[in-house]
Design an enzyme around this catalytic site. Sequence first.
Site, PDB file in Angstrom:
ATOM      1  N   GLY A  88       0.772  -1.190   0.051  1.00  0.00           N
ATOM      2  CA  GLY A  88      -0.088   0.040   0.004  1.00  0.00           C
ATOM      3  C   GLY A  88       0.756   1.283   0.057  1.00  0.00           C
ATOM      4  NE  ARG A  89      -1.283   7.089  -0.632  1.00  0.00           N
ATOM      5  CZ  ARG A  89      -2.635   7.383  -0.476  1.00  0.00           C
ATOM      6  NH1 ARG A  89      -3.427   6.793  -1.080  1.00  0.00           N
ATOM      7  NH2 ARG A  89      -2.581   8.535   0.222  1.00  0.00           N
ATOM      8  CD  GLU A  92       3.832   6.847  -0.810  1.00  0.00           C
ATOM      9  OE1 GLU A  92       3.955   6.435  -1.960  1.00  0.00           O
ATOM     10  OE2 GLU A  92       3.305   7.905  -0.664  1.00  0.00           O
ATOM     11  CB  CYS A 118       2.464  -5.021  -2.667  1.00  0.00           C
ATOM     12  SG  CYS A 118       1.541  -4.081  -3.713  1.00  0.00           S
ATOM     13  CG  HIS A 119       3.838  -0.362  -3.217  1.00  0.00           C
ATOM     14  ND1 HIS A 119       2.809  -0.873  -4.017  1.00  0.00           N
ATOM     15  CD2 HIS A 119       4.142   0.655  -4.078  1.00  0.00           C
ATOM     16  CE1 HIS A 119       2.838  -0.415  -5.118  1.00  0.00           C
ATOM     17  NE2 HIS A 119       3.650   0.700  -5.158  1.00  0.00           N
ATOM     18  CE1 TYR A 138       1.091  -3.789  -9.002  1.00  0.00           C
ATOM     19  CE2 TYR A 138       2.329  -1.645  -9.257  1.00  0.00           C
ATOM     20  CZ  TYR A 138       1.300  -2.270  -9.631  1.00  0.00           C
ATOM     21  OH  TYR A 138       0.502  -1.775 -10.639  1.00  0.00           O
TER      22      TYR A 138
END
Length: 192
Positions: A88-89, A92, A118-119, A138
Site C-alpha cells: 500500500g502507500r 513510502e 507489494c510495496h 509490485y
Amino acid sequence: MSKKILILAGDFVEDYELMVPFQALLMVGYQVDAVCPEKESGDQVRTAIHDFEGDQTYSEKPGHNFTLNATFADINPEDYDGLVVPGGRAPEYLRLNEDVLKIVRHFHEADKPIAAICHGLQLLAAADVLKGKKTTCYPACNPEVKMAGGEYVEIPVDQAYVDGNLVSAPAWPAHPEWLAKFIGVMGGKISL
C-alpha cells in the site's frame, strides 16, 4: 509457547495485505501484534483497497479502519519470531522513520523470517537489507529493489518467492502461497 509475529502498518496500508495476514496468522496460532509509529494499541490506521481492473496500474479505493493491537513505542523486536511488511502507500513514508528501519534491520541481521508484499519491499530497500537477495514485489517497485542491491524476480501476481528468510510476493492475489511459504519459513506447515 506461541510464536510472535510483528506487523508494521501505517495509514493507507493496503487493506487485504494487512487484514488477511493478521487474521490468518492468528488463525494458525501465532500471536500477532500490528503496530504503527506514533500510534498506540486501540488506535486505528486507515487502509486503501488496491485492485487490478485492467488499467495500466492498480486502482485505489478507501478501505476500512484497522484497529492496532499493540503500541509501537512499547515493542521490542527481539521479542518477535517473524516480521510481516504489507504494501500500500504506508511503506513510502514509513521508510522515512529510522525506528522502523532499525526494526527491519533487526529481523534481517538476526536471520528471522520476513514476509514482505507489494510495496512493502520499499521498506526493505530503505533499510538496506536487500543486497544479494532475490525478491519480488509490485513490478513498479522493482527499480528500488535493484538500486538496493537486490535481484528482482518476475513471477505471476498469485505466487510468492523465497530466498532464505525472506518471503516476498507481488500483491494480495498471492496471499495463499505467500502466507503458506512464510509459515513454512517460520517452521510450520500449511498444505495448499
